[in-house]
Scaffold this active site. Sequence first.
Site, PDB file in Angstrom:
ATOM      1  N   GLY A  10      34.352  45.527  38.650  1.00 39.13           N
ATOM      2  CA  GLY A  10      34.019  44.569  37.587  1.00 39.13           C
ATOM      3  C   GLY A  10      32.510  44.403  37.506  1.00 39.13           C
ATOM      4  O   GLY A  10      31.994  43.338  37.169  1.00 39.13           O
ATOM      5  N   GLY A  13      30.330  43.057  34.356  1.00 44.47           N
ATOM      6  CA  GLY A  13      30.536  41.701  33.861  1.00 44.47           C
ATOM      7  C   GLY A  13      29.364  40.774  34.141  1.00 44.47           C
ATOM      8  O   GLY A  13      28.325  41.199  34.664  1.00 44.47           O
ATOM      9  N   GLN A  14      29.555  39.482  33.811  1.00 44.71           N
ATOM     10  CA  GLN A  14      28.448  38.514  33.921  1.00 44.71           C
ATOM     11  C   GLN A  14      27.888  38.446  35.340  1.00 44.71           C
ATOM     12  O   GLN A  14      26.677  38.482  35.542  1.00 44.71           O
ATOM     13  CB  GLN A  14      28.913  37.111  33.487  1.00 44.71           C
ATOM     14  CG  GLN A  14      27.751  36.123  33.392  1.00 44.71           C
ATOM     15  CD  GLN A  14      28.176  34.669  33.267  1.00 44.71           C
ATOM     16  OE1 GLN A  14      29.344  34.326  33.390  1.00 44.71           O
ATOM     17  NE2 GLN A  14      27.206  33.807  33.023  1.00 44.71           N
ATOM     18  N   ASP A  36      33.816  49.752  36.878  1.00 44.78           N
ATOM     19  CA  ASP A  36      34.372  48.850  35.866  1.00 44.78           C
ATOM     20  C   ASP A  36      35.296  49.655  34.975  1.00 44.78           C
ATOM     21  O   ASP A  36      35.242  50.890  34.950  1.00 44.78           O
ATOM     22  CB  ASP A  36      33.249  48.221  35.023  1.00 44.78           C
ATOM     23  CG  ASP A  36      33.661  46.898  34.384  1.00 44.78           C
ATOM     24  OD1 ASP A  36      34.540  46.922  33.500  1.00 44.78           O
ATOM     25  OD2 ASP A  36      33.133  45.862  34.773  1.00 44.78           O
ATOM     26  N   ARG A  38      35.216  49.002  31.708  1.00 53.53           N
ATOM     27  CA  ARG A  38      34.368  49.264  30.539  1.00 53.53           C
ATOM     28  C   ARG A  38      33.138  50.068  30.947  1.00 53.53           C
ATOM     29  O   ARG A  38      32.889  50.288  32.130  1.00 53.53           O
ATOM     30  CB  ARG A  38      34.007  47.987  29.806  1.00 53.53           C
ATOM     31  CG  ARG A  38      33.205  46.981  30.572  1.00 53.53           C
ATOM     32  CD  ARG A  38      32.738  45.872  29.637  1.00 53.53           C
ATOM     33  NE  ARG A  38      32.799  44.571  30.287  1.00 53.53           N
ATOM     34  CZ  ARG A  38      32.021  43.549  29.953  1.00 53.53           C
ATOM     35  NH1 ARG A  38      31.173  43.644  28.956  1.00 53.53           N
ATOM     36  NH2 ARG A  38      32.116  42.402  30.581  1.00 53.53           N
ATOM     37  N   ASP A  54      39.962  51.630  36.966  1.00 58.65           N
ATOM     38  CA  ASP A  54      40.888  50.543  36.625  1.00 58.65           C
ATOM     39  C   ASP A  54      41.471  50.022  37.932  1.00 58.65           C
ATOM     40  O   ASP A  54      42.220  50.723  38.600  1.00 58.65           O
ATOM     41  CB  ASP A  54      42.000  51.079  35.709  1.00 58.65           C
ATOM     42  CG  ASP A  54      42.978  49.990  35.305  1.00 58.65           C
ATOM     43  OD1 ASP A  54      42.841  48.846  35.790  1.00 58.65           O
ATOM     44  OD2 ASP A  54      43.887  50.290  34.502  1.00 58.65           O
ATOM     45  N   TYR A 144      44.764  30.791  34.330  1.00 60.19           N
ATOM     46  CA  TYR A 144      43.627  31.256  35.142  1.00 60.19           C
ATOM     47  C   TYR A 144      43.566  30.474  36.465  1.00 60.19           C
ATOM     48  O   TYR A 144      43.469  31.066  37.554  1.00 60.19           O
ATOM     49  CB  TYR A 144      42.350  31.044  34.319  1.00 60.19           C
ATOM     50  CG  TYR A 144      41.046  31.345  35.017  1.00 60.19           C
ATOM     51  CD1 TYR A 144      40.731  32.632  35.449  1.00 60.19           C
ATOM     52  CD2 TYR A 144      40.095  30.331  35.204  1.00 60.19           C
ATOM     53  CE1 TYR A 144      39.502  32.897  36.062  1.00 60.19           C
ATOM     54  CE2 TYR A 144      38.872  30.588  35.799  1.00 60.19           C
ATOM     55  CZ  TYR A 144      38.586  31.875  36.237  1.00 60.19           C
ATOM     56  OH  TYR A 144      37.372  32.132  36.832  1.00 60.19           O
ATOM     57  N   LYS A 148      44.166  31.830  40.277  1.00 59.09           N
ATOM     58  CA  LYS A 148      43.134  31.700  41.319  1.00 59.09           C
ATOM     59  C   LYS A 148      43.696  30.972  42.540  1.00 59.09           C
ATOM     60  O   LYS A 148      43.400  31.337  43.676  1.00 59.09           O
ATOM     61  CB  LYS A 148      41.910  30.947  40.775  1.00 59.09           C
ATOM     62  CG  LYS A 148      41.078  31.760  39.785  1.00 59.09           C
ATOM     63  CD  LYS A 148      40.396  32.939  40.462  1.00 59.09           C
ATOM     64  CE  LYS A 148      39.509  33.725  39.539  1.00 59.09           C
ATOM     65  NZ  LYS A 148      39.010  34.965  40.114  1.00 59.09           N
TER      66      LYS A 148
HETATM   67  P1  NAD Z   1      33.437  38.986  33.338  1.00 60.55           P
HETATM   68  O1  NAD Z   1      34.601  38.860  32.420  1.00 60.55           O
HETATM   69  O2  NAD Z   1      32.073  38.853  32.777  1.00 60.55           O
HETATM   70  O3  NAD Z   1      33.512  40.369  34.123  1.00 60.55           O
HETATM   71  C1  NAD Z   1      34.707  40.897  34.609  1.00 60.55           C
HETATM   72  C2  NAD Z   1      34.592  42.393  34.568  1.00 60.55           C
HETATM   73  O4  NAD Z   1      35.829  42.932  35.047  1.00 60.55           O
HETATM   74  C3  NAD Z   1      34.377  42.948  33.156  1.00 60.55           C
HETATM   75  O5  NAD Z   1      33.233  43.781  33.111  1.00 60.55           O
HETATM   76  C4  NAD Z   1      35.647  43.734  32.875  1.00 60.55           C
HETATM   77  O6  NAD Z   1      35.443  44.888  32.099  1.00 60.55           O
HETATM   78  C5  NAD Z   1      36.102  44.086  34.276  1.00 60.55           C
HETATM   79  N1  NAD Z   1      37.535  44.383  34.326  1.00 60.55           N
HETATM   80  C6  NAD Z   1      38.532  43.795  33.643  1.00 60.55           C
HETATM   81  N2  NAD Z   1      39.699  44.401  33.907  1.00 60.55           N
HETATM   82  C7  NAD Z   1      39.432  45.404  34.780  1.00 60.55           C
HETATM   83  C8  NAD Z   1      40.220  46.389  35.388  1.00 60.55           C
HETATM   84  N3  NAD Z   1      41.538  46.464  35.178  1.00 60.55           N
HETATM   85  N4  NAD Z   1      39.627  47.260  36.236  1.00 60.55           N
HETATM   86  C9  NAD Z   1      38.280  47.197  36.468  1.00 60.55           C
HETATM   87  N5  NAD Z   1      37.479  46.297  35.876  1.00 60.55           N
HETATM   88  C10 NAD Z   1      38.056  45.419  35.038  1.00 60.55           C
HETATM   89  O7  NAD Z   1      33.674  37.923  34.516  1.00 60.55           O
HETATM   90  P2  NAD Z   1      32.589  37.253  35.472  1.00 60.55           P
HETATM   91  O8  NAD Z   1      32.156  36.002  34.814  1.00 60.55           O
HETATM   92  O9  NAD Z   1      31.597  38.240  35.896  1.00 60.55           O
HETATM   93  O10 NAD Z   1      33.532  36.831  36.681  1.00 60.55           O
HETATM   94  C11 NAD Z   1      33.681  37.604  37.831  1.00 60.55           C
HETATM   95  C12 NAD Z   1      34.596  36.856  38.791  1.00 60.55           C
HETATM   96  O11 NAD Z   1      34.041  35.579  39.091  1.00 60.55           O
HETATM   97  C13 NAD Z   1      35.995  36.586  38.237  1.00 60.55           C
HETATM   98  O12 NAD Z   1      36.928  36.646  39.279  1.00 60.55           O
HETATM   99  C14 NAD Z   1      35.896  35.163  37.740  1.00 60.55           C
HETATM  100  O13 NAD Z   1      37.136  34.524  37.736  1.00 60.55           O
HETATM  101  C15 NAD Z   1      34.980  34.563  38.771  1.00 60.55           C
HETATM  102  N6  NAD Z   1      34.309  33.354  38.285  1.00 60.55           N
HETATM  103  C16 NAD Z   1      33.369  33.453  37.286  1.00 60.55           C
HETATM  104  C17 NAD Z   1      32.749  32.281  36.839  1.00 60.55           C
HETATM  105  C18 NAD Z   1      31.708  32.323  35.755  1.00 60.55           C
HETATM  106  O14 NAD Z   1      31.263  31.258  35.297  1.00 60.55           O
HETATM  107  N7  NAD Z   1      31.269  33.512  35.309  1.00 60.55           N
HETATM  108  C19 NAD Z   1      33.087  31.046  37.403  1.00 60.55           C
HETATM  109  C20 NAD Z   1      34.078  30.999  38.368  1.00 60.55           C
HETATM  110  C21 NAD Z   1      34.653  32.168  38.825  1.00 60.55           C
HETATM  111  C1  AKB Z   2      35.575  29.672  33.107  1.00 61.62           C
HETATM  112  O1  AKB Z   2      35.069  28.809  32.379  1.00 61.62           O
HETATM  113  O2  AKB Z   2      36.706  30.139  32.951  1.00 61.62           O
HETATM  114  C2  AKB Z   2      34.764  30.151  34.280  1.00 61.62           C
HETATM  115  C3  AKB Z   2      35.136  29.402  35.513  1.00 61.62           C
HETATM  116  C4  AKB Z   2      34.587  28.043  35.751  1.00 61.62           C
HETATM  117  O3  AKB Z   2      35.905  29.871  36.301  1.00 61.62           O
HETATM  118  N1  AKB Z   2      33.383  30.032  33.965  1.00 61.62           N
END
Ligand code: NAD
Ligand code: AKB
Length: 314
Positions: A10, A13-14, A36, A38, A54, A144, A148
């Site tokens: 992943g 992603g962000q 990833d 994507r 994947d 979600y 988790k």
């Molecule tokens: P994101 O959606 O920006 O990135 C997730 C990445 O996973 C994407 O690039 C997507 O293409 C990839 N992905 C999706 N399905 C896939 C698959 N089958 N195989 C491989 N890659 C795949 O999410 P994020 O914000 O970077 O979050 C990363 C983790 O942190 C997640 O577990 C999320 O729940 C957790 N999290 C994020 C936040 C936040 O504010 N960003 C807050 C709490 C928890």
């Molecule tokens: C969301 O809003 O879904 C995420 C998180 C707090 O897990 N940023």
Amino acid sequence: MAKEKILVIGASGQIGVELTLALRKIYGESQVVASDLREENNLLKGTGPYVSLDVMNKEMLHVQIIRQNVTQVYLLAAILSATGEKNPGLAWHLNTQSLLNVLDIAREEQLQKVYWPSSIAVFGPTSPQKNCPQQTIIEPTTVYGISKYAGEFWCKYYHHRFGVDIRSIRYPGLISYKSSPGGGTTDYAVEIFHEAIEEKKYTSFLNADTYLPMMYMPDAIRATIEIMESDAKSISVRTSYNVAAISFSPAEIAAEIKKHIPDFTINYKPDYRQQIAESWPQSIDDSIARKDWGWKHEYDLPGMTTDMLNNLQS
Ligand code: NAD
Ligand code: AKB
């Protein structure tokens, strides 16, 4: 001792983009494989190896882990809260099966360490709203959050039953300028900066007084690396740690932005994400992370706002 070889799943992603770049600085570019579903994020191009993967394809994942001599996995692939409500079955399937695939392979290949993030979304409307503690009533209402919370107990189970050294943090909403957020309820706190600079106005999908726990990305990346580098003996929580930094509302962040962009205006048009936000705590008690592995945030609201605007404007 063999050198660490890290697989980030992943990575486009962000969080993945910034975490991959930070890990490459520490462990060396060739030691951190980004992957990833994507395409490779532009910021990662030319900074180290990338594989298209994947995580739901367990066989291919297993092959990659063996082929690349992987010793640590950071699993970031997930569907976040807002997108999850549009397709609950898919969110449950991806969020839980991806973790089970990684945990199984970690056990079989005796990986050194695994990282998997949870979220403040595990908490629900019956949890305390202010300074929500590590252990409390936890009744999530989003798919979600359910995925988790279930994931946290799979982590604990694989640790106690099979000795997998998996570590986890319940991130708050994360604010960053390098890569875009991927479908969460806290995404407004990133969008607002882009719109403030480009349009000088923003329509918030959350009400003015909706307080949520948030964190600036540099703090989140540091927390992630610090928990992973801590001595295993200091990790007393094998579900997932509460971590906290800042709590603010859309009205408060708008007021902070206005100090830099005086003609910025905000209005409010709450949508389905308002209900999700209201189900989460407003602030988090992270005293156990602070005691166990020395967690300490650096960025407050003014510091984060100044840094976001400076970086986006340049
Ligand atoms: P994101 O959606 O920006 O990135 C997730 C990445 O996973 C994407 O690039 C997507 O293409 C990839 N992905 C999706 N399905 C896939 C698959 N089958 N195989 C491989 N890659 C795949 O999410 P994020 O914000 O970077 O979050 C990363 C983790 O942190 C997640 O577990 C999320 O729940 C957790 N999290 C994020 C936040 C936040 O504010 N960003 C807050 C709490 C928890
Ligand atoms: C969301 O809003 O879904 C995420 C998180 C707090 O897990 N940023």
